[in-house]
Design an enzyme around this catalytic site. Structure first.
Site, mmCIF file in Angstrom:
data_model
loop_
_atom_site.group_PDB
_atom_site.id
_atom_site.type_symbol
_atom_site.label_atom_id
_atom_site.label_comp_id
_atom_site.label_asym_id
_atom_site.label_seq_id
_atom_site.Cartn_x
_atom_site.Cartn_y
_atom_site.Cartn_z
ATOM 1 N N ALA A 144 47.636 4.908 49.369
ATOM 2 C CA ALA A 144 48.171 4.865 48.003
ATOM 3 C C ALA A 144 47.378 5.775 47.080
ATOM 4 O O ALA A 144 46.362 5.373 46.508
ATOM 5 C CB ALA A 144 48.160 3.418 47.507
ATOM 6 N N GLU A 162 52.319 14.905 51.592
ATOM 7 C CA GLU A 162 50.982 15.317 52.065
ATOM 8 C C GLU A 162 50.640 16.712 51.539
ATOM 9 O O GLU A 162 50.019 17.518 52.225
ATOM 10 C CB GLU A 162 50.872 15.195 53.590
ATOM 11 C CG GLU A 162 51.120 13.761 54.046
ATOM 12 C CD GLU A 162 50.436 13.360 55.334
ATOM 13 O OE1 GLU A 162 49.501 14.050 55.757
ATOM 14 O OE2 GLU A 162 50.835 12.316 55.890
HETATM 15 C C1 LIG Z 1 59.333 10.112 51.045
HETATM 16 C C2 LIG Z 1 57.984 10.293 50.428
HETATM 17 C C3 LIG Z 1 56.889 9.651 50.997
HETATM 18 C C4 LIG Z 1 55.640 9.732 50.385
HETATM 19 N N1 LIG Z 1 54.583 9.008 50.887
HETATM 20 C C5 LIG Z 1 53.412 8.949 50.182
HETATM 21 C C6 LIG Z 1 52.366 8.059 50.581
HETATM 22 O O1 LIG Z 1 52.474 7.348 51.576
HETATM 23 N N2 LIG Z 1 51.249 7.986 49.808
HETATM 24 C C7 LIG Z 1 51.090 8.745 48.679
HETATM 25 O O2 LIG Z 1 50.045 8.637 48.020
HETATM 26 N N3 LIG Z 1 52.059 9.630 48.279
HETATM 27 C C8 LIG Z 1 53.222 9.723 49.003
HETATM 28 N N4 LIG Z 1 54.231 10.567 48.586
HETATM 29 C C9 LIG Z 1 54.018 11.377 47.409
HETATM 30 C C10 LIG Z 1 53.922 12.867 47.731
HETATM 31 O O3 LIG Z 1 52.717 13.148 48.372
HETATM 32 C C11 LIG Z 1 54.114 13.611 46.392
HETATM 33 O O4 LIG Z 1 55.475 13.469 46.046
HETATM 34 C C12 LIG Z 1 53.745 15.082 46.499
HETATM 35 O O5 LIG Z 1 52.357 15.243 46.691
HETATM 36 C C13 LIG Z 1 54.146 15.867 45.259
HETATM 37 O O6 LIG Z 1 53.789 15.208 44.090
HETATM 38 P P1 LIG Z 1 54.897 14.974 42.959
HETATM 39 O O7 LIG Z 1 56.089 14.375 43.616
HETATM 40 O O8 LIG Z 1 54.284 14.217 41.851
HETATM 41 O O9 LIG Z 1 55.304 16.401 42.475
HETATM 42 P P2 LIG Z 1 54.563 17.270 41.348
HETATM 43 O O10 LIG Z 1 53.101 17.304 41.610
HETATM 44 O O11 LIG Z 1 55.035 16.831 40.018
HETATM 45 O O12 LIG Z 1 55.138 18.703 41.675
HETATM 46 C C14 LIG Z 1 56.406 19.175 41.224
HETATM 47 C C15 LIG Z 1 56.499 20.648 41.575
HETATM 48 O O13 LIG Z 1 55.453 21.378 40.924
HETATM 49 C C16 LIG Z 1 54.714 22.113 41.888
HETATM 50 N N5 LIG Z 1 53.328 22.214 41.460
HETATM 51 C C17 LIG Z 1 52.493 21.221 41.074
HETATM 52 N N6 LIG Z 1 51.287 21.707 40.779
HETATM 53 C C18 LIG Z 1 51.346 23.052 40.995
HETATM 54 C C19 LIG Z 1 50.417 24.119 40.881
HETATM 55 N N7 LIG Z 1 49.141 23.924 40.516
HETATM 56 N N8 LIG Z 1 50.835 25.368 41.169
HETATM 57 C C20 LIG Z 1 52.098 25.585 41.573
HETATM 58 N N9 LIG Z 1 53.039 24.621 41.700
HETATM 59 C C21 LIG Z 1 52.646 23.358 41.431
HETATM 60 C C22 LIG Z 1 54.879 21.340 43.178
HETATM 61 O O14 LIG Z 1 54.626 22.144 44.322
HETATM 62 C C23 LIG Z 1 56.339 20.924 43.072
HETATM 63 O O15 LIG Z 1 57.143 21.992 43.464
HETATM 64 C C24 LIG Z 1 55.475 10.525 49.221
HETATM 65 C C25 LIG Z 1 56.571 11.209 48.669
HETATM 66 C C26 LIG Z 1 57.814 11.072 49.250
HETATM 67 C C27 LIG Z 1 58.979 11.768 48.610
#
Ligand SMILES: Cc1cc2nc3c(=O)[nH]c(=O)nc-3n(C[C@H](O)[C@H](O)[C@H](O)COP(=O)(O)OP(=O)(O)OC[C@H]3O[C@@H](n4cnc5c(N)ncnc54)[C@H](O)[C@@H]3O)c2cc1C
Length: 381
Positions: free
Chosen positions: A123, A362
């Site tokens: 988490a 990830e």
């Molecule tokens: C089905 C599923 C399972 C998951 N399982 C887990 C889990 O078990 N545990 C857990 O902790 N999380 C989990 N996640 C969360 C997942 O790791 C995050 O969704 C992911 O890391 C992206 O974060 P975000 O969704 O907040 O997107 P954001 O960080 O808001 O990103 C949105 C967009 O902006 C881009 N972006 C962000 N920062 C930058 C930057 N510095 N430069 C360029 N582009 C950037 C991203 O690449 C993306 O295209 C899961 C997600 C899903 C959908």
């Protein structure tokens, strides 16, 4: 410690047959029911799949990274939800404990994780905190006797059935990751609740949900490592997890290519199998070439990790390339199947949706690019 070659070959053979004969026929059902059948879960436990990465002394199979990615490639040849059902026990849900747990913590939890008696989740993500994961807002405040944990974690894989969470929470005022600590939080502590499972694009059968912590009293014995080490632990866990995910991408790509070859050899247009049309062959050649390149990168990086080398950059490159690669392979597969590729009965559109996730969780592809660039600049090339 590596298994002897004969035992490992037998394991691969068993998994290959299990995937082909037991799991693949269930793919449409898993999609329709959005659930993995209980008897299949029991069979996966009996095969040791929940403990692939956990040392034998704790009841796991104790695979090396190279062995684990070879297994993950085999498991990639079916709907990824099957792997996801034990993926957190093998990867992000257990590895913080494996890497930073005390002997007492390991003895208490690892045998149950390895056997599948309990399910673990990782988490880190929160409603306002995704890619910038060092910015977690969930707080663990020391009250003189225990930590009081409050906050919401989002999109947590297997949260619906998890018994134990590795939770990253802020314990100090230091900015970013330096103020973050990691905790083992059992589901049954007062104040832990789980949200509704989300409706998702694909990977039906694998669930994600919010996990809410409301003034949960967490004893100091449940902290993983020292205060302030939580972010580092999380990054090491993800670094390892990326290789496993890359291997799954290779497996799905290889499966899709085999499906395309079978379909293109059967389906006739203009008086001959479409496999004899060179433009179809070009798509098969591109997919095969990319899948081979990803396989080589994953295996080489896993072997280097086993040798103790720093593979932060290579793991990110493997995740970046393999997850983007399988997206292109799935897209070509839809094209090779033509209209059938768009129709649910053939299963190709399902895998097309399933693989989209690999570019996001990830660490998104953009985050992998940033890691690759940072490490390459640091290394001077
Ligand atoms: C089905 C599923 C399972 C998951 N399982 C887990 C889990 O078990 N545990 C857990 O902790 N999380 C989990 N996640 C969360 C997942 O790791 C995050 O969704 C992911 O890391 C992206 O974060 P975000 O969704 O907040 O997107 P954001 O960080 O808001 O990103 C949105 C967009 O902006 C881009 N972006 C962000 N920062 C930058 C930057 N510095 N430069 C360029 N582009 C950037 C991203 O690449 C993306 O295209 C899961 C997600 C899903 C959908």
């Amino acid at each position: 410690m590596a298994l002897d070659a004969e035992t490992f070959d037998a394991l691969i053979d068993t998994i290959r047959r299990f995937v082909a004969e037991r799991l693949r026929p269930l793919e449409a059902d898993v999609e329709a029911q959005d659930a993995i059948p209980d008897d299949v879960t029991q069979e996966m436990k009996a095969m040791g799949l929940f403990g692939l990465s956990i040392a034998e002394e704790y009841g796991g199979l104790g695979l090396t990274m190279l062995e684990e990615v070879k297994v993950a490639i085999e498991l990639g040849r079916t709907t990824p939800a099957f792997r996801s059902s034990f993926g957190t026990n093998v990867g992000i849900g257990s590895q913080g404990l494996v890497m930073a747990g005390s002997p007492e913590q390991k003895a208490e939890w690892l045998p149950k994780i390895a056997s599948g008696e309990i399910i673990t989740s990782f988490a880190l993500t929160e409603p306002d905190v995704g890619s910038d994961s060092g910015a977690v807002k969930t707080k663990a405040v020391w009250d003189g006797q225990a930590y009081r944990l409050s906050g919401t974690k989002r999109f947590i894989t297997n949260a619906d059935k998890a018994d134990l969470f590795t939770v990253m929470a802020r314990t100090g005022d230091e900015p970013g990751g330096r103020g973050v600590s990691a905790f083992l939080v059992p589901r049954d502590l007062a104040g832990v609740s789980i949200g509704e499972s989300e409706k998702k694009m694909g990977q039906k059968g694998a669930k994600v949900a919010d996990v809410i912590f409301d003034e949960v009293v967490v004893p100091v014995e449940n902290r993983l490592g020292a205060e302030g080490e939580g972010f580092k632990i999380a990054m090491r866990v993800l670094d390892r997890g990326r290789l496993h995910i890359s291997a799954v991408c290779v497996g799905v790509a290889e499966r899709l290519i085999a499906d395309c070859v079978a379909y293109a050899s059967e389906r006739k247009q203009f008086g001959k199998p479409i496999a004899e049309h060179q433009l179809i062959q070009a798509m098969i050649a591109d997919s095969k070439t990319e899948a081979l390149a990803a396989r080589a990168l994953v295996l080489e990086t896993a072997a280097a990790k086993d040798e103790g080398k720093d593979v932060v950059m290579e793991s990110a490159a493997a995740k970046y390339f393999a997850s983007e690669m399988v997206g292109r392979v799935a897209d070509r597969a839809v094209q090779i199947y033509g209209g059938a590729g768009y129709i649910a009965d053939y299963g190709i559109e399902r895998l097309y949706r399933d693989v989209r996730l690999f570019r996001i969780y990830e660490g998104t592809s953009q985050i992998q690019q940033l890691i690759i660039a940072r490490e390459t600049l640091k290394r001077g090339g």
